[in-house]
Design a protein around this motif. Structure first.
Motif, PDB file in Angstrom:
ATOM      1  N   UNK A 107       0.838  -1.193   0.000  1.00  0.00           N
ATOM      2  CA  UNK A 107       0.000   0.000   0.000  1.00  0.00           C
ATOM      3  C   UNK A 107       0.875   1.245   0.000  1.00  0.00           C
ATOM      4  N   UNK A 108       0.632   2.113  -0.960  1.00  0.00           N
ATOM      5  CA  UNK A 108       1.323   3.396  -1.010  1.00  0.00           C
ATOM      6  C   UNK A 108       0.284   4.472  -0.742  1.00  0.00           C
ATOM      7  N   UNK A 109       0.268   4.998   0.485  1.00  0.00           N
ATOM      8  CA  UNK A 109      -0.777   5.966   0.818  1.00  0.00           C
ATOM      9  C   UNK A 109      -0.536   7.308   0.155  1.00  0.00           C
ATOM     10  N   UNK A 110      -1.586   8.124   0.178  1.00  0.00           N
ATOM     11  CA  UNK A 110      -1.536   9.412  -0.500  1.00  0.00           C
ATOM     12  C   UNK A 110      -0.446  10.310   0.051  1.00  0.00           C
ATOM     13  N   UNK A 111      -0.359  10.396   1.384  1.00  0.00           N
ATOM     14  CA  UNK A 111       0.706  11.220   1.956  1.00  0.00           C
ATOM     15  C   UNK A 111       1.815  10.302   2.444  1.00  0.00           C
ATOM     16  N   UNK A 112       3.056  10.718   2.275  1.00  0.00           N
ATOM     17  CA  UNK A 112       4.177   9.905   2.727  1.00  0.00           C
ATOM     18  C   UNK A 112       4.110   9.798   4.231  1.00  0.00           C
ATOM     19  N   UNK A 113       4.020   8.588   4.726  1.00  0.00           N
ATOM     20  CA  UNK A 113       4.029   8.422   6.179  1.00  0.00           C
ATOM     21  C   UNK A 113       5.231   7.585   6.577  1.00  0.00           C
ATOM     22  N   UNK A 114       6.378   7.997   6.096  1.00  0.00           N
ATOM     23  CA  UNK A 114       7.620   7.295   6.452  1.00  0.00           C
ATOM     24  C   UNK A 114       7.918   7.543   7.922  1.00  0.00           C
ATOM     25  N   UNK A 115       8.676   6.638   8.501  1.00  0.00           N
ATOM     26  CA  UNK A 115       9.007   6.716   9.919  1.00  0.00           C
ATOM     27  C   UNK A 115      10.192   7.671  10.109  1.00  0.00           C
ATOM     28  N   UNK A 116       9.883   8.879  10.592  1.00  0.00           N
ATOM     29  CA  UNK A 116      10.908   9.925  10.710  1.00  0.00           C
ATOM     30  C   UNK A 116      11.947   9.600  11.776  1.00  0.00           C
ATOM     31  N   UNK A 117      11.605   8.706  12.675  1.00  0.00           N
ATOM     32  CA  UNK A 117      12.542   8.369  13.746  1.00  0.00           C
ATOM     33  C   UNK A 117      13.578   7.340  13.296  1.00  0.00           C
ATOM     34  N   UNK A 118      13.392   6.828  12.084  1.00  0.00           N
ATOM     35  CA  UNK A 118      14.307   5.803  11.582  1.00  0.00           C
ATOM     36  C   UNK A 118      14.997   6.282  10.307  1.00  0.00           C
ATOM     37  N   UNK A 119      16.124   5.665  10.015  1.00  0.00           N
ATOM     38  CA  UNK A 119      16.863   5.978   8.783  1.00  0.00           C
ATOM     39  C   UNK A 119      16.193   5.283   7.590  1.00  0.00           C
ATOM     40  N   UNK A 120      16.715   5.610   6.409  1.00  0.00           N
ATOM     41  CA  UNK A 120      16.102   5.099   5.174  1.00  0.00           C
ATOM     42  C   UNK A 120      16.013   3.567   5.167  1.00  0.00           C
ATOM     43  N   UNK A 121      17.149   2.905   5.369  1.00  0.00           N
ATOM     44  CA  UNK A 121      17.136   1.442   5.294  1.00  0.00           C
ATOM     45  C   UNK A 121      16.335   0.846   6.451  1.00  0.00           C
ATOM     46  N   UNK A 122      16.438   1.485   7.612  1.00  0.00           N
ATOM     47  CA  UNK A 122      15.686   1.006   8.780  1.00  0.00           C
ATOM     48  C   UNK A 122      14.179   1.032   8.528  1.00  0.00           C
TER      49      UNK A 122
END
Lengths: 308, 274
Positions: free
Chosen positions: A82-97
């Motif tokens: 699922x790719x939601x409309x707004x990016x809800x990436x985990x800001x507390x983690x790094x890219x690979x994490x």
């Protein structure tokens, strides 16, 4: 031969008195790329949420991968990306994490998520940003990371909600290229968009949705053939004059749409019609002859433009 | 149509609690630990020092003037009297901080739970995972504080080792209720209610003096609040003065935890799967 991956029969979603989705029915076949096209607020995202088993429908039948989203949410979602409309990436983690933890949410082993994360960083062209924080990434990179994340569990079906909204043209093309590769690999894509070019680029079949209901269904080419003409002539006379001029050229073309900023003339030969108009002495300030697009289909069906 | 792409790497979970759980709260805990490691371990340390400062100030300072306090007939030095109470308070603070401020942020700004619920996790996994994280933190504070107590000679009974699971139970109770409370909040301002509840509980729950100083009516009120049960529970274990009331205290927290988990997973379902 194979069962459809999504079978929706008359699904309805109400929030209190507000009807977000009003009896939509459709089927999506395995390996198909299926688009929901419509303006903001048409009920596209709500439909996606019901498919992704994160919103319970009010009534109707819905089967996703042969299961009922109302009771088998975790099992269905284990097979979805699922790719939601707004990016809800985990800001507390790094890219690979971000990729690692997301894979772990699916119960994948540490070894499997590590391997998959590296493959997907490559796929998303983010390998050199693996240890970066999420926040400084560009919009396009964040989107690619969100897509990479959605692929961690090797989903059978990918749901994309407005995948390129807010991206610049270059970033959009990179993204389309990545999505096209997935399509070539046989991943079922279901996407919503209010961009007609995106729907044309990525979808084999489209439903046009407005006010929670389906207005039309078909491939982009079919829809254009059925609901629009071969060419469109756009003429502008300035906002005050459009209406007055429209009266004296009303007989030209198969059909016309008079918008506040321009007049659209649907025709099989735009250049010829433009010549007719100028011969009558109505020289437009600007004019344009173009192919019909899904935007025109939408305008025809609803009397409104997609992007308002 | 290669097999590599088609077969999902995810283990399809069985249906549990009508789609409420994917049986993988562990992954939620793991994510929390990872985020803590790479970001805010200093914040965690700060929570540890607060009760230690109270202990140094009140225990040593006031303790010299007050001397000993009577606990169910046994005479307990003032420092040893307040230390277990401070331990219970630190468990409460750690759990409440994690389950309110942190959860509020994740809920409303980080959109973390929305993301988790796009995977095969269910609301129950998220609730259990987040509550466990909060109580892990309470547990870490407890162990640190017990070490301080031991070095200061304030541990009077070998039963004190049971204070560690007891503290975890207290933390679990507060974390689940804290998270349930947070799930109803809409704005940061509403969080201001929290000190209004926490501060009086801290001051009046037999933390620094026995509640027998109050009239009966107020005593009963204090006994209704969760912290009093936590303070009494820990105090019994570190002083060794145990009565049958211990079961009431334990029961109180088990009920708190149960109610909290049910409310939280219902709220998460309503918020994200509505």
């Amino acid at each position: 031969m194979s069962e459809p991956v999504i079978r929706a029969e008359n699904i309805v979603k109400k929030y209190g008195d507000f009807v977000a989705v009003d009896g939509i029915s459709f089927e999506v076949q395995r390996g198909e790329s299926f688009g929901l096209l419509g303006p903001n607020g048409a009920g596209k995202s709500t439909t996606m949420k019901m498919i992704a088993a994160v919103s319970t429908r009010t009534s109707g039948n819905l089967e996703v991968l042969g299961m009922d989203p109302n009771t088998d949410g975790p099992a269905i979602r284990s097979q979805l990306g699922v790719v939601p409309q707004e990016d809800n990436l985990d800001q507390e983690l790094r890219v690979r994490e971000n990729l690692i933890t997301y894979g772990r949410f699916f119960g994948m082993s540490h070894a499997a998520v590590a391997k998959r994360a590296d493959e997907l960083l490559e796929f998303a062209q983010l390998t050199d940003r693996a240890k970066s924080k999420v926040e400084p990434l560009s919009g396009g990179m964040k989107r690619r990371l969100t897509i990479a994340r959605s692929l961690m569990n090797d989903p059978q079906m990918l749901l994309l909600d407005e995948p390129t909204t807010g991206l610049d043209p270059q970033a959009r093309h990179i993204l389309w290229d990545r999505l096209f590769r997935l399509k070539e690999q046989g991943t079922t894509l279901v996407l919503t968009t209010h961009y007609m070019d995106e729907a044309e680029q990525l979808s084999d079949r489209i439903i046009v949705v407005d006010k929670g209901a389906i207005m039309a269904e078909g491939s982009p080419a079919q829809l254009i053939r059925q609901y629009s003409s071969k060419e469109v002539l756009e003429v502008r006379y300035g906002s005050d004059k459009n209406k007055t001029v429209a009266k004296s050229i009303a007989d030209i073309g198969e059909r016309q749409e008079i918008l506040p900023d321009r007049i659209l003339i649907y025709s099989d030969n735009g250049e010829r019609d433009l010549a007719v108009i100028t011969n009558r002495g109505h020289h437009p300030t600007t004019s344009l002859v173009r192919r019909s697009s899904l935007e025109d289909v939408f305008l025809r069906l609803t009397g409104r433009t997609l992007v308002e | 149509m290669t097999a590599e792409v088609r077969v999902s790497a995810a283990i399809a979970p069985k249906r549990r609690f009508g789609g409420m759980s994917g049986g993988n709260a562990r992954a939620v805990i793991e994510r929390g630990l990872r985020a803590t490691m790479s970001n805010n371990y200093l914040v965690i340390l700060s929570g540890f020092f607060e009760p230690v400062f109270y202990l140094f100030s009140m225990g040593i300072g006031l303790g010299g003037i007050i001397g000993a306090i009577d606990v169910d007939g046994a005479s307990v030095p003032y420092g040893a009297y307040i230390a277990p109470a401070l331990l219970a308070v630190s468990a409460m603070n750690g759990a409440i901080y994690d389950s309110t401020w942190n959860v509020f942020f994740k809920l409303n700004f980080g959109k973390l739970y929305q993301t988790m619920l796009l995977t095969s996790l269910g609301p129950l996994d998220v609730a259990i995972g987040e509550i466990t994280l909060a109580l892990l933190r309470g547990g870490v504070y407890a162990v640190g504080f017990l070490i301080v107590m031991q070095t200061m000679g304030l541990v009077l009974s070998p039963l004190a080792i049971l204070a560690i699971p007891a503290v975890i139970l207290i933390a679990a109770g507060f974390a689940s209720i804290g998270m349930a409370f947070t799930s109803y909040l809409k704005t940061f301002q509403q969080m201001d209610w929290l000190p209004m509840v926490m501060l009086p509980m801290f001051l009046f729950s037999a933390t620094f003096f026995p509640i027998t100083v109050y009239p009966e009516a107020i005593q009963i009120m204090v006994q209704c609040f969760p912290l009093w049960h936590g303070v009494e529970l820990i105090r019994m274990l570190t002083t060794g003065v145990v009565t049958s009331m211990i079961w009431v205290h334990i029961g109180y927290y088990l009920v708190m935890l149960g109610v909290g988990v049910v409310v939280v997973s219902r709220r998460l379902r309503a918020l994200f799967l509505g």
